[in-house]
Design an enzyme around this catalytic site. Structure first.
Site, mmCIF file in Angstrom:
data_model
loop_
_atom_site.group_PDB
_atom_site.id
_atom_site.type_symbol
_atom_site.label_atom_id
_atom_site.label_comp_id
_atom_site.label_asym_id
_atom_site.label_seq_id
_atom_site.Cartn_x
_atom_site.Cartn_y
_atom_site.Cartn_z
ATOM 1 N N GLY A 53 0.774 -1.233 0.000
ATOM 2 C CA GLY A 53 0.000 0.000 0.000
ATOM 3 C C GLY A 53 0.802 1.278 0.000
ATOM 4 O O GLY A 53 0.246 2.343 0.297
ATOM 5 N N TRP A 55 2.151 2.950 -2.595
ATOM 6 C CA TRP A 55 1.697 3.863 -3.646
ATOM 7 C C TRP A 55 0.306 4.405 -3.314
ATOM 8 O O TRP A 55 0.028 5.584 -3.552
ATOM 9 C CB TRP A 55 1.709 3.146 -4.997
ATOM 10 C CG TRP A 55 3.083 3.104 -5.615
ATOM 11 C CD1 TRP A 55 4.270 3.119 -4.948
ATOM 12 C CD2 TRP A 55 3.403 3.052 -7.006
ATOM 13 N NE1 TRP A 55 5.321 3.065 -5.840
ATOM 14 C CE2 TRP A 55 4.818 3.024 -7.104
ATOM 15 C CE3 TRP A 55 2.653 3.006 -8.177
ATOM 16 C CZ2 TRP A 55 5.483 2.964 -8.320
ATOM 17 C CZ3 TRP A 55 3.311 2.937 -9.393
ATOM 18 C CH2 TRP A 55 4.696 2.922 -9.465
ATOM 19 N N ASP A 115 -5.351 -5.830 -5.116
ATOM 20 C CA ASP A 115 -4.212 -6.736 -4.986
ATOM 21 C C ASP A 115 -4.723 -8.128 -4.649
ATOM 22 O O ASP A 115 -5.815 -8.290 -4.066
ATOM 23 C CB ASP A 115 -3.233 -6.266 -3.909
ATOM 24 C CG ASP A 115 -1.869 -6.921 -4.056
ATOM 25 O OD1 ASP A 115 -0.958 -6.261 -4.605
ATOM 26 O OD2 ASP A 115 -1.706 -8.074 -3.638
ATOM 27 N N ASP A 131 -7.721 -10.752 -8.420
ATOM 28 C CA ASP A 131 -6.643 -11.103 -9.341
ATOM 29 C C ASP A 131 -6.813 -10.289 -10.616
ATOM 30 O O ASP A 131 -7.827 -10.443 -11.323
ATOM 31 C CB ASP A 131 -6.702 -12.600 -9.637
ATOM 32 C CG ASP A 131 -5.559 -13.077 -10.528
ATOM 33 O OD1 ASP A 131 -4.743 -12.230 -10.938
ATOM 34 O OD2 ASP A 131 -5.491 -14.286 -10.800
ATOM 35 N N ASP A 167 2.378 -1.273 -9.827
ATOM 36 C CA ASP A 167 3.740 -1.524 -9.337
ATOM 37 C C ASP A 167 3.939 -3.016 -9.083
ATOM 38 O O ASP A 167 4.768 -3.412 -8.265
ATOM 39 C CB ASP A 167 3.975 -0.729 -8.039
ATOM 40 C CG ASP A 167 5.437 -0.763 -7.601
ATOM 41 O OD1 ASP A 167 6.317 -0.888 -8.471
ATOM 42 O OD2 ASP A 167 5.704 -0.688 -6.389
ATOM 43 N N LYS A 207 5.257 -0.851 -13.844
ATOM 44 C CA LYS A 207 6.620 -1.391 -13.749
ATOM 45 C C LYS A 207 6.886 -2.338 -14.911
ATOM 46 O O LYS A 207 6.013 -3.116 -15.306
ATOM 47 C CB LYS A 207 6.803 -2.127 -12.425
ATOM 48 C CG LYS A 207 8.189 -2.751 -12.248
ATOM 49 C CD LYS A 207 8.284 -3.535 -10.965
ATOM 50 C CE LYS A 207 8.271 -2.620 -9.758
ATOM 51 N NZ LYS A 207 8.516 -3.342 -8.495
#
Length: 369
Positions: A53, A55, A115, A131, A167, A207
């Protein structure tokens, strides 16, 4: 954040705990924002692969609470100091404290964090355990973004978002080709979700692992974003292959419909009209009398390398700041701080419980030896 000796000497690891961040990765987003001004005019955000958490924490403190960090905070502090010095020289009373109060929390901001692992709650953040690679996540996200205007038959948001962040990274195996492939699939899933919720002109930050064929990824992103750049924050270790792709000005093609069944609206192949398809010259192969084979390449094959597009690469963050790869000496009077947010459900939790039951740390067992 780990507890190894190297982690303790990592400046960003220590700064994260001193400043109240859940992980050192918060500095990566702050430094990317310094370069690209990501949060300008942003009120609706989706944070993918958000746990633990950090970000989402940056989003909450910047967009909701109105706090400032990095270069923006330094410039504001510098202006205040200059104003105080000028007021002192001119014998003018400093501004009253009421004028320097922090901004009230914003109520028109919507942030959704997703997440696979559970995440501890944050102020103003809607968290989902889902997911991102599964199609069932799309309706969950759309419902979280617009609870009142949610349409189960729609695959796009009724009120699109301004920014999508990701990320996420897989558990690396050490096999670089495999890690890069799995990361690219994770990025592809994040992009498909972003296509369902982004508004025209929106931004996407994710990312990536820089590999041999990463330019193919840039070309795919260039199909739906006018500007694609690659950023390497100062807080990201130079020894790591990670970087962040920053895509701005989302502009889907005319008639585009977001769907997880046909990513980018094209499926696996782009339709080509046979009448409009250019005629390619075939390559020739000739075997000489001395046994040497001569190849005659077509113009398309010769110009293939020239048609490749490479995204601009930018370094973010203050170059005079801390080096993420350096180990700094610890002061003698330092105090060890506890993590801001311990892992809620780490994958190694079961292994630790089994080890304690067997006799404790370092592989020792009770009643043996």
């Amino acid at each position: 954040m780990g507890k190894s000796s190297k982690d303790k000497r990592d400046a960003y690891y220590r700064l994260a705990k001193e400043q109240g961040w859940r992980a050192r990765s918060a500095f990566k987003l702050i430094q990317i924002d310094e370069q690209f001004n990501l949060f300008k005019d942003v009120t609706r955000v989706v944070d993918l692969c958000a746990a633990p958490g950090s970000w989402s924490q940056v989003l909450s403190r910047v967009l909701i609470k109105g706090e400032k960090f990095g270069r923006t905070a330094w410039e504001e502090q510098h202006q205040k100091e200059e104003a105080q010095i000028k007021a002192h020289l001119d014998n003018i009373a400093p501004p009253p404290a009421s004028e320097t109060k922090p901004e009230p929390p914003k109520k028109d901001v919507k942030i959704v964090a997703i997440d696979l692992q559970p995440m501890s709650p944050l102020e103003g953040i809607t968290t989902l355990k889902a997911d991102i690679t599964h199609p069932s996540t799309v309706p969950l996200l759309l419902r979280a973004l617009d609870p009142d205007a949610y349409d189960p038959s729609s695959t796009s948001a009724s009120h699109p978002v301004d920014l999508v962040l990701s990320d996420g990274a897989p558990d690396v195996t050490g096999l670089h080709d495999l890690d890069i492939y799995i990361q690219s699939q994770l990025l592809w899933a994040a992009l498909n979700l972003a296509l369902c919720v982004l508004k025209p002109g929106g931004r996407f930050v994710a990312k990536i692992f820089r590999g041999k064929d990463v330019d193919l990824l840039y070309a795919q992103l260039k199909l739906v974003f006018k500007d694609v750049r690659v950023a390497k924050p100062r807080s990201s270790r130079a020894s790591s292959v990670e970087a962040f792709v920053v895509c701005t000005h989302f502009s889907p093609p005319k008639g585009f419909q977001a769907s997880l069944d046909t990513p980018l609206g094209a499926g696996r192949k782009l339709p080509i009209d046979p009448e409009l398809a250019p005629q390619k010259a075939k390559s020739g192969r000739t075997v000489r009398e001395d046994g040497i084979t001569e190849l005659e390449l077509s113009e398309d094959e010769e110009e293939l390398d020239e048609a490749r597009w490479i995204a601009p690469f930018l370094a973010c963050g203050d170059l005079s700041g801390f080096d993420a790869d350096a180990s700094y000496h610890l002061p003698k009077d330092r105090k060890t701080l506890d993590p801001i947010q311990p892992p809620t459900a780490p994958p190694y939790k079961r292994a630790l419980e089994m080890r304690r039951a067997a006799g404790g740390a370092h592989g020792k067992t009770k009643g043996q030896g």
